[in-house]
Design an enzyme around this catalytic site. Structure first.
Site, PDB file in Angstrom:
ATOM      1  N   LYS A   1     -12.201  -1.784   7.703  1.00  0.00           N
ATOM      2  CA  LYS A   1     -11.552  -2.712   8.637  1.00  0.00           C
ATOM      3  C   LYS A   1     -12.064  -2.443  10.062  1.00  0.00           C
ATOM      4  CE  LYS A   1      -8.085  -2.438   5.221  1.00  0.00           C
ATOM      5  NZ  LYS A   1      -8.216  -3.684   4.559  1.00  0.00           N
TER       6      LYS A   1
ATOM      7  N   ASP B   1      -1.294   6.767   6.417  1.00  0.00           N
ATOM      8  CA  ASP B   1      -2.376   5.866   6.012  1.00  0.00           C
ATOM      9  C   ASP B   1      -2.604   4.916   7.186  1.00  0.00           C
ATOM     10  OD1 ASP B   1      -3.990   3.876   5.012  1.00  0.00           O
ATOM     11  OD2 ASP B   1      -2.653   3.277   3.381  1.00  0.00           O
TER      12      ASP B   1
ATOM     13  N   TRP C   1       0.840  -1.206   0.000  1.00  0.00           N
ATOM     14  CA  TRP C   1       0.000   0.000   0.000  1.00  0.00           C
ATOM     15  C   TRP C   1       0.870   1.249   0.000  1.00  0.00           C
ATOM     16  CZ3 TRP C   1      -4.320  -1.386  -1.794  1.00  0.00           C
ATOM     17  CH2 TRP C   1      -4.866  -2.630  -1.464  1.00  0.00           C
TER      18      TRP C   1
HETATM   19  N1  PMP Z   1      -4.038   1.193   2.710  1.00  0.00           N
HETATM   20  C1  PMP Z   1      -4.048   0.082   3.465  1.00  0.00           C
HETATM   21  C2  PMP Z   1      -3.115  -0.002   4.637  1.00  0.00           C
HETATM   22  C3  PMP Z   1      -4.917  -0.957   3.161  1.00  0.00           C
HETATM   23  O1  PMP Z   1      -4.923  -2.066   3.904  1.00  0.00           O
HETATM   24  C4  PMP Z   1      -5.783  -0.832   2.051  1.00  0.00           C
HETATM   25  C5  PMP Z   1      -6.785  -1.894   1.670  1.00  0.00           C
HETATM   26  N2  PMP Z   1      -6.670  -3.106   2.205  1.00  0.00           N
HETATM   27  C6  PMP Z   1      -5.716   0.331   1.281  1.00  0.00           C
HETATM   28  C7  PMP Z   1      -4.841   1.324   1.653  1.00  0.00           C
HETATM   29  C8  PMP Z   1      -6.571   0.513   0.066  1.00  0.00           C
HETATM   30  O2  PMP Z   1      -7.872   0.749   0.465  1.00  0.00           O
HETATM   31  P1  PMP Z   1      -9.087   0.880  -0.523  1.00  0.00           P
HETATM   32  O3  PMP Z   1      -9.399  -0.481  -1.026  1.00  0.00           O
HETATM   33  O4  PMP Z   1     -10.162   1.453   0.363  1.00  0.00           O
HETATM   34  O5  PMP Z   1      -8.714   1.800  -1.615  1.00  0.00           O
END
Ligand code: PMP
Length: 360
Positions: free
Chosen positions: A195, A171, A100
């Site tokens: 989450k 994030d 991510w």
């Molecule tokens: N950042 C983290 C730490 C994540 O775990 C995730 C999704 N699992 C995301 C960003 C991306 O999130 P989204 O699917 O809402 O775009």
């Protein structure tokens, strides 16, 4: 029967929240309409929005210096909105600790020259960088962290020191609301809700107000943080139902004792699960090299063979443990144990792990 749900996200929600939704979805508060049918500009929804924001600030400890907005587009849209609003051709530092973080870095390259202050990619993200390995640039516009690496099972338990005066962005999608932390150290925090906060469909972004003057002008209206701050997340139709569910989850979090209680339970869950793994380190092989980097939200391990892993997942599933397959880039097993997973679920899973080890 309700399963023990270890999905990485969308993930398990508190049963009491789901039950409230069952009650309130068809008719909201005697309105003769569903919450799904009312205007986002109605006084009922305005009240929901205000209350959600208030609870969020209260639980996480954000002072009046911060503003929170609720947007669609997932945390992934924030990977782009952050540099779009703040980078403006300049330099920002990224601490790259997983997939991510890498995706956030990729978007930043579209809007400036991000600097990789540290990366553990060459070790397949099996640990976090040590403080002395992080090399910040001279005068970055911001520093970007990922607090919990959902796929690789690492988490910052203590954030590294950062240079004085540089805004820190994070994030926190996969560990927001899971523990106490010093909110005042951060200038921007974003989290996809699916989450610990609620359902998919809404991302919660908290921005320190002193950053507003630094935001780039002339962006597409919907991609400018200013638009959403100035319009209290009501420039367009926000994800109303998802926001409502977030409110119910925050009420639940407050009811059960807030962050200190949630943290206590999460610590206990981690102790129990890692304790079981550590009894059999050659069998339940944690993928995170450095124990101090282990995530309390997503626990990743491999087993002696892929056949055993497949058997583990299959037998666990038959016993009601759902969602244990690791992300394809790590393989093996991933136990996602967000706030709504009670200690009992982890204890039951550990009993299963003991039995499985004995029989296999
Ligand atoms: N950042 C983290 C730490 C994540 O775990 C995730 C999704 N699992 C995301 C960003 C991306 O999130 P989204 O699917 O809402 O775009």
């Amino acid at each position: 029967m309700r399963k023990w749900n270890f999905n990485p996200g969308p993930a398990t929600l508190p049963l009491s929240v789901l039950e409230k939704l069952k009650e309130n979805t068809v008719e909201y508060n005697g309105l003769g309409m569903s919450i799904l049918e009312i205007s986002h500009r109605s006084k009922e929804f305005e009240a929901i929005l205000q209350e959600t924001k208030k609870l969020y600030h209260e639980l996480l400890g954000f002072s009046d210096d911060y503003e929170t907005i609720f947007l669609g587009g997932g945390a992934s849209l924030q990977f782009a909105m952050v540099p779009m609003n703040f980078l403006d051709g300049g330099v920002a530092d990224y601490v790259v600790t997983g997939s991510w973080a890498k995706k956030a870095l990729k978007e930043a390259k579209l809007f400036g020259s991000p600097h990789v202050a540290a990366s553990t990619e060459s070790e397949n993200f099996t640990r976090l960088p040590k403080e002395e390995e992080i090399k910040y640039s001279e005068n970055p516009k911001y520093i970007h962290f990922t607090s919990n690496n959902t796929i690789y099972g690492t988490q910052w338990h203590k954030f590294p020191k950062t240079p004085e005066g540089v805004p820190v962005f994070c994030d926190m999608s996969s560990d927001i609301l899971s523990r106490r932390f010093d909110a005042s150290k951060f200038s921007l925090i974003y989290a996809g809700a699916q989450k610990n906060l609620g359902p998919a469909g809404v991302t919660v972004i908290t921005i320190k107000k002193d950053l507003i003057s630094k935001m780039k002008d002339g962006l597409p209206t919907m991609l400018s943080y200013k638009t959403h701050i100035e319009n209290n997340s009501l420039y367009n139709t926000p994800p109303v139902y998802a926001i409502y569910v977030v409110k119910l989850v925050l009420e639940w979090a407050k009811e059960i004792g807030g962050l200190s209680k949630i943290e206590e339970v999460n610590n206990k869950k981690a102790e129990v699960l890692y304790g079981t793994m550590d009894k059999y380190p050659d069998y339940y092989r944690g993928t995170v090299k450095d124990k101090g980097s282990r995530s309390f939200m997503n626990v990743t391990f491999r087993m002696p063979s892929e056949e055993l892993e497949a058997k583990f997942i299959k037998e666990a599933s038959a016993k009601g443990f759902h969602g244990l397959k690791g992300h394809r880039s790590v393989g093996g097993i991933r136990v996602s144990m967000y706030n709504a997973m009670p200690l009992e679920g982890i204890e039951k899973l550990c009993e299963f792990m003991e039995d499985f080890k004995k029989n296999n």
